[in-house]
Design a protein around this motif. Structure first.
Motif, short mmCIF file in Angstrom:
data_model
loop_
_atom_site.label_atom_id
_atom_site.label_comp_id
_atom_site.label_asym_id
_atom_site.label_seq_id
_atom_site.Cartn_x
_atom_site.Cartn_y
_atom_site.Cartn_z
N SER A 182 0.83 -1.21 0.00
CA SER A 182 0.00 0.00 0.00
C SER A 182 0.86 1.25 0.00
N THR A 183 2.00 1.20 0.69
CA THR A 183 2.91 2.35 0.70
C THR A 183 3.58 2.52 -0.66
N LEU A 184 4.00 1.42 -1.28
CA LEU A 184 4.59 1.50 -2.62
C LEU A 184 3.63 2.12 -3.62
N ALA A 185 2.36 1.67 -3.56
CA ALA A 185 1.37 2.18 -4.51
C ALA A 185 1.08 3.66 -4.26
N MET A 201 2.62 17.02 -4.70
CA MET A 201 2.93 15.68 -4.21
C MET A 201 2.92 15.71 -2.68
N TYR A 202 2.23 14.73 -2.09
CA TYR A 202 2.14 14.67 -0.63
C TYR A 202 2.68 13.32 -0.15
N ILE A 203 3.74 13.37 0.63
CA ILE A 203 4.33 12.15 1.17
C ILE A 203 4.08 12.12 2.68
N HIS A 204 3.11 11.31 3.07
CA HIS A 204 2.79 11.16 4.49
C HIS A 204 3.39 9.85 4.99
N ASN A 205 3.71 9.79 6.25
CA ASN A 205 4.22 8.56 6.84
C ASN A 205 3.06 7.63 7.21
N PRO A 206 3.21 6.33 7.00
CA PRO A 206 2.18 5.39 7.45
C PRO A 206 2.08 5.42 8.98
N PRO A 208 1.42 3.02 12.11
CA PRO A 208 1.40 1.58 12.41
C PRO A 208 0.09 1.08 12.98
N GLU A 209 -0.62 1.91 13.73
CA GLU A 209 -1.84 1.47 14.40
C GLU A 209 -3.03 1.35 13.45
N LEU A 210 -2.92 1.89 12.25
CA LEU A 210 -4.04 1.89 11.31
C LEU A 210 -4.05 0.64 10.45
N SER A 211 -5.24 0.29 9.96
CA SER A 211 -5.39 -0.86 9.06
C SER A 211 -4.82 -0.53 7.69
N THR A 212 -4.74 -1.53 6.84
CA THR A 212 -4.26 -1.32 5.47
C THR A 212 -5.15 -0.33 4.74
N ALA A 213 -6.46 -0.49 4.87
CA ALA A 213 -7.41 0.41 4.18
C ALA A 213 -7.26 1.83 4.68
N GLU A 214 -7.19 2.00 6.00
CA GLU A 214 -7.06 3.35 6.56
C GLU A 214 -5.75 4.00 6.12
N ASN A 215 -4.66 3.26 6.18
CA ASN A 215 -3.37 3.82 5.79
C ASN A 215 -3.36 4.24 4.34
N PHE A 216 -3.96 3.43 3.46
CA PHE A 216 -3.94 3.76 2.05
C PHE A 216 -4.70 5.07 1.79
N LEU A 217 -5.89 5.20 2.35
CA LEU A 217 -6.66 6.44 2.17
C LEU A 217 -5.88 7.63 2.73
N ARG A 218 -5.22 7.43 3.85
CA ARG A 218 -4.44 8.49 4.47
C ARG A 218 -3.27 8.91 3.58
N LEU A 219 -2.63 7.96 2.94
CA LEU A 219 -1.43 8.25 2.16
C LEU A 219 -1.72 8.91 0.82
N ARG A 224 -5.03 13.78 4.55
CA ARG A 224 -4.91 12.55 5.32
C ARG A 224 -6.22 12.11 6.00
N SER A 225 -7.35 12.67 5.58
CA SER A 225 -8.61 12.39 6.27
C SER A 225 -9.45 11.38 5.50
N TYR A 226 -10.31 10.68 6.21
CA TYR A 226 -11.23 9.71 5.64
C TYR A 226 -12.29 9.43 6.69
N THR A 227 -13.43 8.91 6.24
CA THR A 227 -14.49 8.56 7.18
C THR A 227 -14.41 7.07 7.51
N GLN A 228 -15.07 6.69 8.57
CA GLN A 228 -15.10 5.30 8.96
C GLN A 228 -15.74 4.44 7.88
N SER A 229 -16.84 4.92 7.31
CA SER A 229 -17.54 4.14 6.27
C SER A 229 -16.68 4.00 5.02
#
Length: 456
Positions: A182-185, A201-206, A208-219, A224-229
């Protein structure tokens, strides 16, 4: 003197004519020699080339030597994906990491096992020192799948023990790739935005406490925001794409390349190349392009007669890309239903209400109902056709405001779990290099010395 671009292109065109003239094979020869093209029998069943305990795809049963359509089922290590999804949704938890554990280790994790494994994955998401700058930013790509493949191969150089074929070492390599895909993509996408699209270009750090889905949306998002749904439906998409049996093209690629006793990075990079193909992971983009065309040419999205008539134009090769294909319809195995499509469709309906996309969602539902009947009108036969997961996945990603160039990479972010499981399975249970037969249908010719040759 170096030739001009025009001269080089002219020479390439000349060589292309020679190659195309030389390679065609009479289709009747495939019947004559009983060739299983695409490793499939004439009725569409796949040729049995291996055994697996990882996943199962069920769309028909063979009764008295004939295929009988049944409702689709997708199984991960013997468990129904529908049961897995329903349990996760009832708990409002993220489930992709649990599926990764199940696929790799064969059993559903306990709470403690899942917590420990998820923490381990989270700690590995950050790329090695200098990797982002040296391997991504200094060599951007206009195609994110290409960038992921190159990132996988580059990971070899950052591995202190890349050639060790021990199961423990290969498992470590696979888990690291699962965590970092997910970070590579996301970083590959940011580099493309900067160097090819002329955008910020925005380079955010992953985190660790977030899921794969949450991290991807954040990155991928500037804020860096997203909703639970949003995160939950992306997590669902990752679960549904994580594995699809050993016979799909990219998983088979893992088995074939791994059987040659090569390293993990070479095998996984080859799988990425397979998934990039428009007949495999790139199919959901074709669905979206078709839907763009339909929305532009159908004036009333609720008029079933108007929609049906335009679908017939597509089937008659009079509209869209003139192939006669209605994308997102039909599957090599699923017949009556694709369970992935059903699960994603139901969740897409909920998201459509939240995003104000109900009219568009209803258009998808109408096409889902009409397209199989229209295709049956044109092609006949007794094969049942249903909408596949590609029909809805692109729509879901659109509602999540995920750019189209990331649709297939999302597939890879998910499927690396299944690929890794198949990589380990081949190492443990394989032991023999894949070597199917190809029959040579050319004739033997007498050698001609160069001074006597005539240009063809």
């Amino acid at each position: 003197m170096q030739k001009s671009i025009e001269e080089n292109n002219g020479f390439i065109n000349k060589l292309t004519d020679l190659a195309q003239k030389n390679d065609p094979i009479d289709h009747s020869l495939y019947t004559k020699y009983d060739v299983k093209r695409g490793l499939r029998y004439a009725d569409g069943r796949g040729v049995l080339v291996g055994l697996t305990r990882i996943g199962d795809v069920v769309g028909y049963e063979v009764q008295d030597g004939k295929k009988v359509a049944v409702p689709g089922k997708l199984m991960y290590r013997g468990y129904s994906v529908e049961d897995i999804v329903h349990d996760i949704e009832s708990r409002h938890e993220f489930g992709y990491e649990q599926c990764v554990y199940l696929l790799l280790f064969g059993d559903l994790p306990t709470k403690d096992q899942l917590a420990e494994f998820t923490e381990f994955l989270g700690e590995l998401r950050t790329l090695p020192p200098n990797f982002t700058e040296d391997m991504i930013m200094k060599a951007p790509s206009c195609d994110i799948m290409n960038k992921i493949a190159r990132g996988v191969l580059a990971s070899y150089s950052y591995d202190p023990d890349p050639e060790n074929r021990d199961v423990a070492n290969n498992l470590r390599q696979c888990i690291e790739l699962i965590s970092r895909f997910s970070t590579l993509a996301a970083y590959g996408y940011q580099a493309k935005r900067r160097y090819y699209d002329g955008k910020s270009m925005y380079i955010h750090n992953p985190v660790p406490e977030l899921s794969t889905a949450e991290n991807f949306l954040r990155l991928i998002r500037s804020d860096r925001s997203y909703t639970q749904s949003e995160a939950e439906i992306l997590d669902l998409a990752l679960i549904l794409h994580a594995e699809h049996g050993g016979g799909n093209n990219s998983s088979l690629t893992v088995h074939v390349v791994s059987s040659a006793d090569t390293d993990t990075y070479s095998a996984i990079a080859a799988a990425v190349g397979s998934l990039k193909g428009r007949r495999h992971g790139g199919a959901n983009i074709r669905v979206m392009e078709m839907m763009d065309d339909i929305k532009a040419n159908v004036h009333d999205w609720s008029n079933e007669n108007e929609i049906a008539e335009y679908l017939r134009k597509i089937a008659r090769k009079e509209a869209f890309d003139h192939t006669g294909l209605i994308y997102g319809q039909g599957h090599a195995v699923y017949t009556i239903s694709d369970p992935r499509a059903t699960l994603l469709r139901d969740k897409a309906g909920e998201l459509a209400k939240e995003k104000g996309c109900e009219e568009e969602f209803n258009l998808y539902r109408i096409i889902e109902r009409l397209a199989p009947k229209i295709l049956e009108e044109f092609h006949g036969g007794d094969k049942k056709i249903c909408s596949n997961v590609d029909f809805f996945s692109g729509f879901v990603y659109t509602m999540l405001n995920i750019p189209r160039e990331l649709y297939t990479p999302l597939f890879a972010i998910s499927r690396i779990a299944g690929w890794s499981a198949h990589r380990i399975e081949e190492l443990v249970a394989g032991g023999r290099i894949y070597r199917p037969a190809y029959k040579n249908v050319s004739t033997e010719r007498e050698y001609v010395p160069i001074e006597k040759r005539v240009a063809q």
